[in-house]
Scaffold this active site. Structure first.
Site, PDB file in Angstrom:
ATOM      1  CG  HIS A  18      -0.451  -0.082   2.533  1.00  0.00           C
ATOM      2  ND1 HIS A  18       0.423   0.849   3.028  1.00  0.00           N
ATOM      3  CD2 HIS A  18      -0.630  -0.985   3.544  1.00  0.00           C
ATOM      4  CE1 HIS A  18       0.734   0.553   4.275  1.00  0.00           C
ATOM      5  NE2 HIS A  18       0.129  -0.576   4.618  1.00  0.00           N
ATOM      6  CG  HIS A  21       3.998  -1.504   2.444  1.00  0.00           C
ATOM      7  ND1 HIS A  21       2.752  -1.984   2.141  1.00  0.00           N
ATOM      8  CD2 HIS A  21       4.285  -1.921   3.690  1.00  0.00           C
ATOM      9  CE1 HIS A  21       2.287  -2.668   3.175  1.00  0.00           C
ATOM     10  NE2 HIS A  21       3.200  -2.641   4.136  1.00  0.00           N
ATOM     11  CB  CYS A 127       1.378  -9.015  18.921  1.00  0.00           C
ATOM     12  SG  CYS A 127       0.587  -8.249  17.487  1.00  0.00           S
ATOM     13  CB  CYS A 130       4.334  -7.073  16.446  1.00  0.00           C
ATOM     14  SG  CYS A 130       3.290  -5.652  16.713  1.00  0.00           S
ATOM     15  CB  CYS A 144      -0.823  -5.474  19.876  1.00  0.00           C
ATOM     16  SG  CYS A 144       0.269  -4.698  18.676  1.00  0.00           S
ATOM     17  CG  HIS A 147      -0.914  -5.378  14.652  1.00  0.00           C
ATOM     18  ND1 HIS A 147       0.393  -5.384  15.084  1.00  0.00           N
ATOM     19  CD2 HIS A 147      -0.876  -5.390  13.295  1.00  0.00           C
ATOM     20  CE1 HIS A 147       1.189  -5.422  14.026  1.00  0.00           C
ATOM     21  NE2 HIS A 147       0.450  -5.422  12.937  1.00  0.00           N
ATOM     22  CE  LYS A 286      -3.196   1.137  12.705  1.00  0.00           C
ATOM     23  NZ  LYS A 286      -3.639  -0.180  12.704  1.00  0.00           N
ATOM     24  CE  LYS A 289      -6.732  -7.606   3.165  1.00  0.00           C
ATOM     25  NZ  LYS A 289      -6.428  -9.000   3.383  1.00  0.00           N
TER      26      LYS A 289
HETATM   27  N1  MSP Z   1       8.786  -7.463   7.818  1.00  0.00           N
HETATM   28  C1  MSP Z   1       8.947  -6.418   8.744  1.00  0.00           C
HETATM   29  C2  MSP Z   1      10.285  -5.747   8.582  1.00  0.00           C
HETATM   30  C3  MSP Z   1      11.465  -6.642   8.701  1.00  0.00           C
HETATM   31  S1  MSP Z   1      12.947  -5.807   8.344  1.00  0.00           S
HETATM   32  C4  MSP Z   1      14.102  -6.823   8.835  1.00  0.00           C
HETATM   33  C5  MSP Z   1       7.840  -5.388   8.556  1.00  0.00           C
HETATM   34  N2  MSP Z   1       7.226  -5.395   7.376  1.00  0.00           N
HETATM   35  S2  MSP Z   1       6.007  -4.449   6.979  1.00  0.00           S
HETATM   36  O1  MSP Z   1       5.655  -4.834   5.642  1.00  0.00           O
HETATM   37  O2  MSP Z   1       4.986  -4.524   7.963  1.00  0.00           O
HETATM   38  O3  MSP Z   1       6.537  -2.979   7.005  1.00  0.00           O
HETATM   39  C6  MSP Z   1       7.635  -2.598   6.241  1.00  0.00           C
HETATM   40  C7  MSP Z   1       7.825  -1.103   6.230  1.00  0.00           C
HETATM   41  O4  MSP Z   1       6.655  -0.434   5.781  1.00  0.00           O
HETATM   42  C8  MSP Z   1       8.156  -0.543   7.608  1.00  0.00           C
HETATM   43  O5  MSP Z   1       9.206   0.387   7.515  1.00  0.00           O
HETATM   44  C9  MSP Z   1       6.893   0.162   7.993  1.00  0.00           C
HETATM   45  O6  MSP Z   1       7.144   1.234   8.845  1.00  0.00           O
HETATM   46  C10 MSP Z   1       6.398   0.623   6.641  1.00  0.00           C
HETATM   47  N3  MSP Z   1       4.980   0.936   6.706  1.00  0.00           N
HETATM   48  C11 MSP Z   1       3.921   0.093   6.850  1.00  0.00           C
HETATM   49  N4  MSP Z   1       2.786   0.841   6.984  1.00  0.00           N
HETATM   50  C12 MSP Z   1       3.096   2.147   6.927  1.00  0.00           C
HETATM   51  C13 MSP Z   1       2.373   3.339   6.921  1.00  0.00           C
HETATM   52  N5  MSP Z   1       1.074   3.379   7.077  1.00  0.00           N
HETATM   53  N6  MSP Z   1       3.075   4.484   6.735  1.00  0.00           N
HETATM   54  C14 MSP Z   1       4.430   4.511   6.503  1.00  0.00           C
HETATM   55  N7  MSP Z   1       5.125   3.407   6.518  1.00  0.00           N
HETATM   56  C15 MSP Z   1       4.510   2.235   6.848  1.00  0.00           C
HETATM   57  O7  MSP Z   1       7.599  -4.611   9.453  1.00  0.00           O
END
Ligand code: MSP
Length: 622
Positions: A18, A21, A127, A130, A144, A147, A286, A289
C-alpha cells in the site's frame, strides 16, 4: 569510488503493497539515486520477509496449498509495484531464498557457539501482527498498541539470545551522535535501553514454514532474527556495513536494539545510520484493510504518473514525522507545481527556442544583472540542494528545486523575450541562453526525485545519453554550447482538471436516473450471495475485463468484471464479495459471465463490496 549501501526493510507478503510501504521505498530510492549521481558505488537493497506465520495464513486464506507458490506469486506482485514506481534497487532479497537461509543458519550457529544462545522456557504474550512478544506493560487496554488486537498467551520451550549481555555496548553505539535520525527517535531508544534489556526469544515452534533451528528441527528461527539478516544475505560483503537503514517508527526497536546486539555477538561491524520515518494516514485515518483505505500505489501512479506520486510523498510528508496521504492534495501539487511551475517553464523556454531560434541554443551577448542572478543560482544550487539531501531533508531539497523553477518563470516573464525578439534580439538570445542552462541544471537535480521527468527534459534538450549518468555537481555548470540543437518539446505533465472529473461524474449521474421506490418483493427477486474469489485472470486483448472464478459454497461460477483498471488480479484473490447470481448470462470477449459482482463507483474510484465479518461462501445477502 566510496561505497554506499542502503536498505529498506523487507516487507511482509501477507498482503499487497500500500501507499505506506511505497513511502519507505520511495525515500530510499531518492537517496540511492542521489548517491549514484554523487559518484558513489551504491548498493540499494529491498526485498520480502516471507518466513512469517502470516504468510502461511495468507496462503491458506487465498486458497493456496503450497505456501512457496503463494510466496512466488506475491514476490512478482511486489516487484511489479517497484517497477511501476521507478524504484532503482540493485538487489532484491527474498527470505525464502537458499542464499538467505544459509546466511541465517551460519549466523545462528556462530552466535550459538559463542554461548549467546541458550534454551529456556518462555511464557509471554505474542502478537502475531508484530511477530513479537510483549509484556503486560507494553499493552494498551490489554491490546497490542499497533494492531489493537489481544495478544496470545503462549508458554513455549524457546531458544534465547543473550541480549542483556550487550546492553552497555548497544547503549554506547546508540549514544554516538547522528546514529539515528531524527534525534527524538534516538532518545526513545536510549531510554528503552536504560530501562534494562532482557534476553529475547529467538525461536518459535515449527509450523512447517520458516528456517529450522540448526540444532533443533522442531523449532524455527524467530522471524525477526531471520528477517534482519537479509541485510547480510542480500548484498556482497564488500558493501558491509550498511551505510543507511531506512525504517518506519514501528520497527525502530528491532533495528536499533536487537539487530546491533546480534551483530555484536557475531563480530560484525555495525550499521552507520538509521533513518526513521513516521506513518502515513489516508485522509486522516490509519491505513487498514478493514477500513478499505489501503491505497494501491500503482493505481495512483497509473492515474497521475509515478513522478507525481513521488513528488507528493517527498514534498508533503515531513520525513521523520507522521503525514497524511490525500489524493486531492496530490492533484493540487500536480496542477499547481509540477504542471504550472516546472512543466510550464520547460515548455515555454524550449518552445521559444524551437520556434524562434530554429531549435538552436542562442549565442549570448553581454549579461545583465538578472542574467547574472540566474547564473549564480545555477552555480550554487547543487551545493545548497545537495546539503539538504545529505542531511536527509529530502523535502527541503525538492522545494528548493521548485523555487528555482519558479524563479526561472519570473525571469522569463520579466525579461519579456516575446518583446525583445523584435526590439533587441541580442537581449532575447541571452535570456534564452540563460534559460536553457537552467533547464539542463534542473534536469540533473531532478534525477533523484523525478527520474522520468528529468530524463524527458534531458531528451527535449537534445542531450546525448541518459541524464542518470551525470554527476550531481555538473548541474552547476553552464555546459550547453550555443548552436546546440534541441528537440521539439512535448508537455511534461498533464493537468488533472477537477472540472473535468466533476463533469464526468455529473454525466454519469444523469445517465442513470434515480430509482423510484421498490417493494420488498422486488428486492427479493435479486439472488445476491457472498462468494470467495478463487482465481483471477486477465482477458486477452481487453484492458478492462477480468475473468473471475468465484466459490459460492458448493457452486463455482465465472464472472467477467470490468475491474482490471482498478485492481490487480492478485489483490482480488481470497476476497469475499457480493455477487448477483440471477443475472442473465452474457458473453463478454468470448467468455461467458454468469453473474455480476457488486462494486461502488465514485468518479474514477471503483471499490468492490466486501464483507465486514467472516461468513461462509454462499451466504445470502438480504
Ligand atoms: N517485515 C517487517 C520488517 C522486517 S525488516 C528486517 C515489517 N514489514 S512491513 O511490511 O509490515 O513494514 C515494512 C515497512 O513499511 C516498515 O518500515 C513500515 O514502517 C512501513 N509501513 C507500513 N505501513 C506504513 C504506513 N502506514 N506508513 C508509513 N510506513 C509504513 O515490518
Amino acid at each position: 569510488m566510496p561505497k554506499f549501501y542502503l536498505t529498506t526493510p523487507v516487507y511482509y507478503i501477507n498482503d499487497v503493497p500500500h501507499i505506506g510501504h511505497a513511502y519507505t521505498t520511495v525515500v530510499a530510492d531518492v537517496l540511492a539515486r542521489w548517491h549514484r549521481l554523487k559518484g558513489d558505488d551504491v548498493f540499494f537493497l529491498t526485498g520480502l520477509d516471507e518466513n512469517s506465520v502470516k504468510t502461511v495464513q495468507a496462503a491458506k486464506e487465498r486458497g493456496f496449498d503450497d505456501v512457496q507458490k503463494y510466496s512466488d506469486r506475491m514476490a512478482e506482485n511486489w516487484k511489479e509495484v517497484w517497477r511501476a514506481l521507478n524504484i532503482s534497487n540493485d538487489g532484491f532479497i527474498r527470505t525464502s531464498e537458499e542464499r538467505h537461509k544459509k546466511t541465517v543458519k551460519d549466523f545462528f550457529m556462530k552466535v550459538f557457539e559463542n554461548g549467546d544462545i541458550y534454551k529456556g522456557e518462555y511464557e509471554g504474550l505474542y502478537c502475531e501482527g508484530c511477530e513479537a512478544f510483549y509484556t503486560e506493560g507494553d499493552l494498551v487496554d490489554g491490546k497490542c498498541p499497533l494492531h489493537k488486537t489481544v495478544p496470545k498467551r503462549v508458554k513455549e520451550e524457546n531458544y534465547f539470545f543473550k541480549l542483556s549481555k550487550y546492553q552497555d555496548k548497544i547503549l554506547k553505539y546508540i549514544e554516538s551522535p547522528d546514529i539515528i535520525q531524527p534525534s527524538s527517535r534516538r532518545s526513545e531508544v536510549i531510554s528503552f535501553i536504560k530501562a534494562g534489556l532482557r534476553d529475547t526469544s529467538v525461536s518459535r515452534p515449527n509450523p512447517g514454514w520458516g528456517i529450522p533451528v540448526p540444532v533443533d528441527r522442531d523449532s524455527v528461527i524467530w522471524v525477526w532474527f531471520d528477517a534482519l539478516l537479509n541485510y547480510v544475505s542480500g548484498a556482497d560483503e564488500k558493501y558491509w556495513p550498511v551505510d543507511l537503514q531506512i525504517v518506519g517508527k514501528d520497527i525502530l526497536r528491532f533495528h536499533c536494539i536487537i539487530w546491533p546486539g546480534m551483530l555484536l555477538s557475531a563480530g560484525y561491524k555495525l550499521p552507520r545510520k538509521f533513518l526513521v520515518h513516521g506513518f502515513l494516514t489516508v485522509n486522516g485515518q490509519k491505513i487498514s484493510k478493514s477500513l478499505g483505505n489501503a491505497i494501491d500505489p500503482v493505481y495512483i501512479a497509473k492515474k497521475y504518473s509515478s513522478d507525481a506520486l513521488r513528488y507528493f510523498l517527498i514534498r508533503d510528508i515531513p520525513l521523520g514525522e507522521d503525514g497524511d496521504f490525500s489524493e486531492e492534495v496530490l492533484v493540487t501539487r500536480l496542477n499547481d507545481e509540477l504542471a504550472d511551475i516546472l512543466g510550464n517553464l520547460v515548455h515555454r523556454v524550449l518552445s521559444f527556442i524551437y520556434t524562434k531560434f530554429n531549435g538552436e541554443v542562442p549565442k549570448p551577448s553581454e549579461l545583465n544583472k538578472q542574467d547574472r542572478e540566474v547564473i549564480s543560482m545555477i552555480e550554487s544550487a547543487p551545493s545548497s540542494i545537495g546539503k539538504h539531501i545529505e542531511e536527509l531533508n529530502l523535502g527541503a531539497g525538492l522545494r528548493e528545486i521548485i523555487k528555482l523553477a519558479k524563479f526561472g518563470n519570473k525571469y522569463f516573464n520579466d525579461s519579456e523575450p516575446w518583446r525583445t525578439i523584435k526590439d533587441d534580439p541580442e537581449r532575447c538570445a541571452t535570456t534564452l541562453y540563460v534559460c536553457s542552462q537552467l533547464m539542463r541544471s534542473l534536469a540533473i537535480m531532478l534525477v533523484p526525485y523525478l527520474p522520468s521527468t528529468s530524463e524527458k527534459i534531458w531528451k527535449s534538450l537534445g542531450l546525448p545519453g541518459s541524464v542518470h549518468n551525470h554527476k550531481w555537481e555538473s548541474a552547476g555548470e553552464l555546459a550547453l554550447k550555443h548552436g546546440h540543437k534541441i528537440v521539439k518539446p512535448e508537455p511534461l505533465f498533464e493537468k488533472m482538471s477537477n472540472k473535468k472529473l466533476m463533469v464526468k461524474s455529473e454525466e454519469k449521474s444523469q445517465k442513470k436516473q434515480a430509482p423510484s421506490t421498490i417493494k420488498g418483493e422486488d428486492f427479493e427477486k435479486l439472488d445476491i450471495k457472498i462468494g470467495k474469489i478463487l482465481e483471477v485472470e486477465h482477458i486477452p486483448k481487453s484492458k478492462k475485463l477480468l475473468k473471475i472464478s468465484v466459490d459460492l459454497g458448493g457452486e463455482r461460477r465465472t464472472i467477467v468484471a470490468g475491474l482490471a483498471e482498478h485492481y490487480r488480479a492478485e489483490e482480488l484473490v481470497g476476497k469475499h464479495v457480493a455477487v448477483v447470481l440471477n443475472m442473465e448470462p452474457v458473453q463478454l470477449m468470448g467468455v461467458k459471465s454468469e453473474g455480476m459482482l457488486l462494486a461502488a463507483e465514485d468518479g474514477e474510484v471503483v471499490s468492490i463490496l466486501t464483507i465486514e465479518k467472516s461468513v461462509k461462501p454462499g451466504a445470502k445477502v438480504r
